[in-house]
Design an enzyme around this catalytic site. Sequence first.
Site, short mmCIF file in Angstrom:
data_model
loop_
_atom_site.label_atom_id
_atom_site.label_comp_id
_atom_site.label_asym_id
_atom_site.label_seq_id
_atom_site.Cartn_x
_atom_site.Cartn_y
_atom_site.Cartn_z
N ASP A 57 -2.94 9.37 4.76
CA ASP A 57 -2.86 10.55 5.63
C ASP A 57 -1.80 11.50 5.10
O ASP A 57 -1.26 11.30 3.99
CB ASP A 57 -2.57 10.09 7.07
CG ASP A 57 -3.27 10.97 8.10
OD1 ASP A 57 -3.13 12.21 8.00
OD2 ASP A 57 -3.94 10.42 8.99
N ASP B 140 -1.91 -4.57 5.72
CA ASP B 140 -2.87 -3.89 4.83
C ASP B 140 -3.60 -2.83 5.64
O ASP B 140 -4.72 -3.04 6.08
CB ASP B 140 -3.83 -4.93 4.26
CG ASP B 140 -4.83 -4.30 3.29
OD1 ASP B 140 -4.75 -3.09 3.04
OD2 ASP B 140 -5.69 -5.05 2.79
N LYS C 4 -3.96 0.28 4.40
CA LYS C 4 -4.47 1.24 3.42
C LYS C 4 -4.24 2.66 3.91
O LYS C 4 -5.15 3.46 4.11
CB LYS C 4 -5.95 0.98 3.12
CG LYS C 4 -6.17 -0.38 2.44
CD LYS C 4 -7.55 -0.54 1.88
CE LYS C 4 -7.69 -1.85 1.12
NZ LYS C 4 -7.63 -3.05 1.96
#
Length: 212
Positions: A63, A58, A60
């Site tokens: 980019d 995880d 997240k």
Amino acid sequence: MADLLLALDVKGKAEAVRVATACTGELDAIKIGYPLVLSTGLEIVKDLAKSEIPIIADFKVADIPNTNSLICEEVFGAGCAGIITHAFCGSDSLAACVDASHDHGGVCFVVCEMSHPGALDFLSGENAERMARMAKAAGADGIIAPATRPERTATLRTIIGSSMKIYSPGVGAQGAQPEDVKKYVDGIIVGRAIYEAADPKAAAHEFRVRAR
Ligand code: XMP
């Protein structure tokens, strides 16, 4: 009937292995994130792999496409089976994450609506629905949707259909119950209510039974 995913947000290898080992047989997957990986390095994936259940990172991811692909390379190279990415960076960033995951034989889950109160500022409502549509168009394997707002998770389910999975955090410490969402989701994510319990195995067992 939903699977049980442990959010293993403890610090240090010893504590992570202690909790994971204690919960043997009760979990369908372990979700690791920044608190654990920043304290141990990605080598922790190999230690947790002994539990022989999938490890989901995880991170997240949020980019540009090239950086997202490089992050996926590291995550899957370390032995993870899945990754969680944000979608708000746009369809090209999301596609990079999904494609890199699949290139490495892994799965990619997309955060659509978050479980905490502050999610209502941006990561909810129409934005969440747009991201669910984007996740489906990108060929993602599933989305993350909140157990704390089951009616929203039900709405997101209607958008993605039944061929994608939903994993749902917010059960336990954030106040949701397995029964609130289990009919809409494929897995519930539980962290503190298991790893802070006096008996993590017993706590995990209870969540597992209630999620069935
Ligand atoms: P607790 O201790 O609250 O931990 O059971 C929950 C775990 O899930 C993560 N989390 C989320 N991850 N979207 C996500 O992708 C969300 O809405 C969300 N809410 C919580 C949290 O980081 C922790 O690992």
